[in-house]
Design a protein around this motif. Structure first.
Motif, short mmCIF file in Angstrom:
data_model
loop_
_atom_site.label_atom_id
_atom_site.label_comp_id
_atom_site.label_asym_id
_atom_site.label_seq_id
_atom_site.Cartn_x
_atom_site.Cartn_y
_atom_site.Cartn_z
N GLY A 233 0.80 -1.13 -0.01
CA GLY A 233 -0.13 0.02 -0.03
C GLY A 233 0.74 1.08 -0.07
N PRO A 234 0.25 2.50 -0.17
CA PRO A 234 -1.46 2.60 -0.21
C PRO A 234 -1.78 2.77 -1.57
CG PRO A 234 -0.24 4.54 0.36
CD PRO A 234 0.91 3.77 0.33
N VAL B 49 -8.03 7.21 1.43
CA VAL B 49 -6.42 6.70 1.34
C VAL B 49 -6.24 5.40 2.14
CG1 VAL B 49 -3.96 7.29 1.46
CG2 VAL B 49 -5.66 9.03 1.16
N CYS B 50 -5.67 4.39 1.69
CA CYS B 50 -5.44 3.13 2.37
C CYS B 50 -4.57 3.23 3.42
CB CYS B 50 -5.12 2.09 1.32
SG CYS B 50 -6.34 1.41 0.29
N GLY B 51 -4.78 2.67 4.59
CA GLY B 51 -4.06 2.70 5.76
C GLY B 51 -2.80 1.35 5.79
N ALA B 52 -1.80 1.49 6.41
CA ALA B 52 -0.97 0.38 6.84
C ALA B 52 -1.69 -0.41 7.78
CB ALA B 52 0.42 0.86 7.15
N LYS B 53 -0.90 -1.61 8.28
CA LYS B 53 -1.51 -2.33 9.48
C LYS B 53 -1.07 -1.48 10.63
CE LYS B 53 -0.23 -6.58 12.02
NZ LYS B 53 0.19 -5.85 13.31
N ASP B 54 -2.25 -1.46 11.31
CA ASP B 54 -2.49 -0.75 12.79
C ASP B 54 -2.35 0.89 12.28
OD1 ASP B 54 -2.12 -3.15 14.20
OD2 ASP B 54 0.24 -3.14 14.20
N GLN B 55 -2.91 1.08 11.27
CA GLN B 55 -3.21 2.47 10.81
C GLN B 55 -4.39 2.40 9.93
OE1 GLN B 55 -0.62 4.12 7.50
NE2 GLN B 55 -1.10 6.44 8.53
N SER B 56 -5.31 3.27 10.75
CA SER B 56 -6.51 3.29 9.62
C SER B 56 -6.42 4.03 8.53
CB SER B 56 -7.69 3.79 10.57
OG SER B 56 -7.08 5.36 10.94
N GLY B 57 -7.31 3.67 7.46
CA GLY B 57 -7.39 4.40 6.45
C GLY B 57 -8.05 5.68 6.66
N ALA B 58 -8.20 6.55 5.67
CA ALA B 58 -8.63 7.73 5.87
C ALA B 58 -9.36 8.32 4.66
CB ALA B 58 -7.54 8.83 6.24
N VAL C 224 9.06 12.81 -8.75
CA VAL C 224 8.60 12.28 -7.57
C VAL C 224 9.80 11.16 -7.03
CG1 VAL C 224 7.14 10.80 -6.49
CG2 VAL C 224 6.30 12.05 -8.41
N LYS C 225 10.08 11.42 -5.77
CA LYS C 225 11.19 10.48 -5.19
C LYS C 225 10.36 9.65 -4.24
CE LYS C 225 15.03 13.81 -5.71
NZ LYS C 225 16.10 14.25 -4.95
N GLY C 226 10.70 8.58 -4.27
CA GLY C 226 10.15 7.79 -3.12
C GLY C 226 9.42 6.55 -3.90
N ALA C 227 8.79 5.49 -2.92
CA ALA C 227 8.01 4.51 -3.40
C ALA C 227 6.64 4.56 -3.85
CB ALA C 227 8.25 3.25 -2.41
N VAL C 228 6.18 5.00 -5.13
CA VAL C 228 4.97 4.98 -5.54
C VAL C 228 4.01 3.84 -5.51
CG1 VAL C 228 3.44 6.09 -7.25
CG2 VAL C 228 5.79 7.01 -6.70
N ARG C 229 2.91 3.73 -5.05
CA ARG C 229 2.08 2.55 -5.07
C ARG C 229 0.79 2.73 -5.81
NH1 ARG C 229 5.97 0.66 -4.22
NH2 ARG C 229 6.77 -0.58 -2.35
N ASP C 230 0.69 4.18 -6.01
CA ASP C 230 -0.67 4.33 -6.91
C ASP C 230 -0.59 5.76 -7.52
OD1 ASP C 230 -3.19 3.84 -8.04
OD2 ASP C 230 -4.36 3.84 -6.06
N VAL C 231 -1.34 6.02 -8.51
CA VAL C 231 -1.49 7.13 -9.38
C VAL C 231 -2.84 7.49 -9.51
CG1 VAL C 231 -0.61 8.93 -10.92
CG2 VAL C 231 0.92 7.01 -10.13
N ASN C 232 -3.43 8.72 -9.10
CA ASN C 232 -4.77 8.89 -9.67
C ASN C 232 -4.93 10.19 -10.16
OD1 ASN C 232 -7.66 8.59 -9.84
ND2 ASN C 232 -7.56 7.01 -7.97
N MET D 19 2.28 7.21 -1.79
CA MET D 19 3.55 6.87 -1.62
C MET D 19 3.64 5.86 -0.47
SD MET D 19 4.85 8.94 -3.89
CE MET D 19 6.48 8.46 -3.41
N ASN D 20 4.27 4.86 -0.55
CA ASN D 20 4.74 3.96 0.48
C ASN D 20 5.53 4.55 1.80
OD1 ASN D 20 6.51 1.49 1.90
ND2 ASN D 20 4.45 0.93 1.65
#
Length: 536
Positions: A67-68, A85-94, A490-498, A512-513
């Motif tokens: 994710g996310p 926006v998807c959340g990670a484990k132990d983090q709620s989505g928003a 964009v620097k970093g780990a992209v997991r989705d584009v919208n 971004m992850n």
């Protein structure tokens, strides 16, 4: 200076000089500009501290950082796009609801907080119960959970029409607890309500085990029934699914299904009315096995038939694959310990060798330590030298032949022709894509992002992508624009584009992850004034 020999003296006179008019570099008008605001969407993805390699010592890429993803849609009927926006484990989505001034405000926080134990890996807005508003489906996945963990149950949140959600009590996609990866909605049976396909990425603690996909039939009131066995038994062995989409590839008025994953082809399932039949081989995709991450459906050449843009692992890697020299993974409980072991093999010259280091191999399979007391003993050992013919006969064998990100051109509903994207799109794994005419020339372009950091040192990280805009020619060919021309960096780990409409203007969102979202304003392009229905 041409024609000047070495060890010679030159005498220059100013009166002999010619005046040269300096060339003025052309003015570049980038397509995007980096947004000066986060529009109030202050979500920061915080990946939980989990190392897959501590448990699965023979794999090379972690599976717990998928994710996310983000979904967009008008949840309260005010004509403004909102975002989940998807959340990670132990983090709620928003859920962020857009206000009239273009700022966003968090909503339904208490509801999503109750499900923060799950890891969100995909999400979609769609009208599940046909009451005219958008409901929300969130896939639960990740590799951290056991097969008995209720955190693997995906979630359907029902909208009351005003943007207030409540959680459906259904166990989705089934009563089995599995790590899902993707969800897509479409009315495959033509009864007026959206049905779902949900893909499974992995069986808990058993990476490499072939998983299934679920066709979930909607009763029109938002209650879903698994009809996979009846409609498409082939999906019971779908593989390690990463993405899927509904599409009418032959324009017969019925939605078909495309499914893909790791070590699997881009699989095409034709809607026969009362069943689905696999047409992968007939469509020319029988040898398209890859490490596919993402599918986007779009007509890139304007012929009226849906094409497929497919994000893959790329070419900037130690892993190389072709039909003649595939990447192969053998999966089995080689030592009878009750756990699966994964042996990945690649070609070096004309022979294929295991990628696993000797210390990792004997650490997981101690009975091999006597056979390989020294590193010298392990040198140039092939899979057939390590394991017996009987052991390999019991193992699952996965092969990947294609690692390039590609566009699959629809041949009038008769097949697909695979065309690789430009080399700049092969520098890193691709995880997020949007297809749209971004520069206003009437031809579809592709905006994409990727990178991956959670891999073993011996294969290295994949960080050569800074986001990329591919300009389309309207015929299915694409040209990479520089960051100066596109405005994307964009620097970093992209997991989705919208692409989200904010204040009546399109804004590209990079999810971004393990960090916050990144926003880029599309310059000089008005938003689509039509009423927003749903999108992911």
């Amino acid at each position: 200076m041409v024609g000047v020999s070495v060890d010679s003296s030159l005498k220059l006179r100013q009166q002999d000089a010619r005046q040269v008019t300096p060339q003025v570099p052309p003015v570049i008008h980038p397509v995007f500009s980096s947004a000066q605001s986060d529009y109030g969407i202050d979500f920061v993805h915080r990946e939980n501290d989990f190392v897959d390699f501590d448990r699965d010592k023979l794999i090379f890429h972690m599976l717990s950082t998928q994710g996310p993803h983000v979904a967009r849609g008008d949840v309260n009927g005010d004509g403004l796009e909102d975002i989940y926006v998807c959340g990670a484990k132990d983090q709620s989505g928003a859920l962020y609801v857009q206000q009239r001034d273009g700022r966003f405000k968090k909503s339904n926080e208490e509801l999503f907080e109750k499900d923060k134990a799950s890891e969100d890996v995909d999400c979609i807005f769609f009208d599940a119960d046909r009451d005219g508003d958008l409901d929300l489906y969130v896939c639960s996945g990740g590799s951290e959970f056991s097969a008995g963990s209720a955190a693997l149950i995906s979630r359907l949140y029902i909208n009351d029409g005003k943007g207030r959600f409540s959680k459906s009590p259904q166990l989705l996609p089934s009563v089995n607890f599995e790590s899902s990866s993707c969800v897509t909605a479409g009315d495959y049976d033509g009864d007026g309500d959206p049905d779902l396909f949900v893909g499974i990425r992995m069986k808990p603690f058993s990476y490499g085990y072939p998983c299934r996909g679920y066709i979930l039939e909607n009763d029109g009131r938002g209650h879903f029934t698994d009809v996979t066995q009846k409609l498409c038994p082939a999906l019971l062995q779908a593989g390690m699914v990463t993405d899927a989409k509904w599409l009418d590839y032959d324009r017969d008025g019925k939605l078909d299904l495309v499914v893909t994953g790791e070590y699997t082809p881009v699989r095409i399932f034709h809607n026969e009315g009362r069943s689905f039949s696999e047409q992968t081989q007939q469509m020319g995709l029988g040898m398209s096995n890859g490490w596919w991450n993402r599918l986007v459906i779009a007509d890139v050449n304007g012929d009226g038939y849906p094409d497929i843009v497919a994000g893959n692992h790329g070419l900037n890697s130690r892993f190389k694959a072709s039909e003649a020299k595939p990447v192969t993974m053998w999966v089995s409980d080689f030592d009878g310990s009750g756990t699966l072991k994964q042996i990945v093999c690649c070609y070096n010259g004309e022979k294929q060798y295991p990628m696993v280091l000797r210390q990792d191999l004997v650490g997981e399979l101690p009975y091999l330590k006597k056979k390989y007391l020294k590193y010298e003993d392990y040198k140039e050992q092939r899979i057939e030298d390590i394991f017996t013919k009987e052991q390999l006969g019991k193992a699952m064998k996965w092969e990947a032949y294609e690692l390039r990100s590609c566009v699959l051109i629809n041949q009038g509903g008769k097949g697909y022709k695979m065309e690789p994207l430009p080399m700049e799109a092969q520098f890193s794994p691709v995880y997020g894509m949007v297809v749209k005419d971004f520069d206003g020339d009437g031809k579809p372009d592709i905006l994409l992002g990727g990178n991956f950091y959670q891999s073993k040192p011996e294969v290295g990280i994949y960080d050569a992508s800074y986001g990329l805009l591919l300009k389309g020619d309207g015929q299915g060919k694409f040209k990479a624009l520089s960051s100066e021309e596109s405005g994307i960096l964009v620097k970093g780990a992209v997991r989705d584009v919208n692409l989200i409409t904010i204040n009546k203007k399109p804004v590209a969102v990079f999810a971004m992850n393990n960090e916050g979202l990144k926003f880029f304003d599309l310059k000089g392009q008005p938003a689509n004034p039509k009423k927003i229905k749903a999108s992911k």
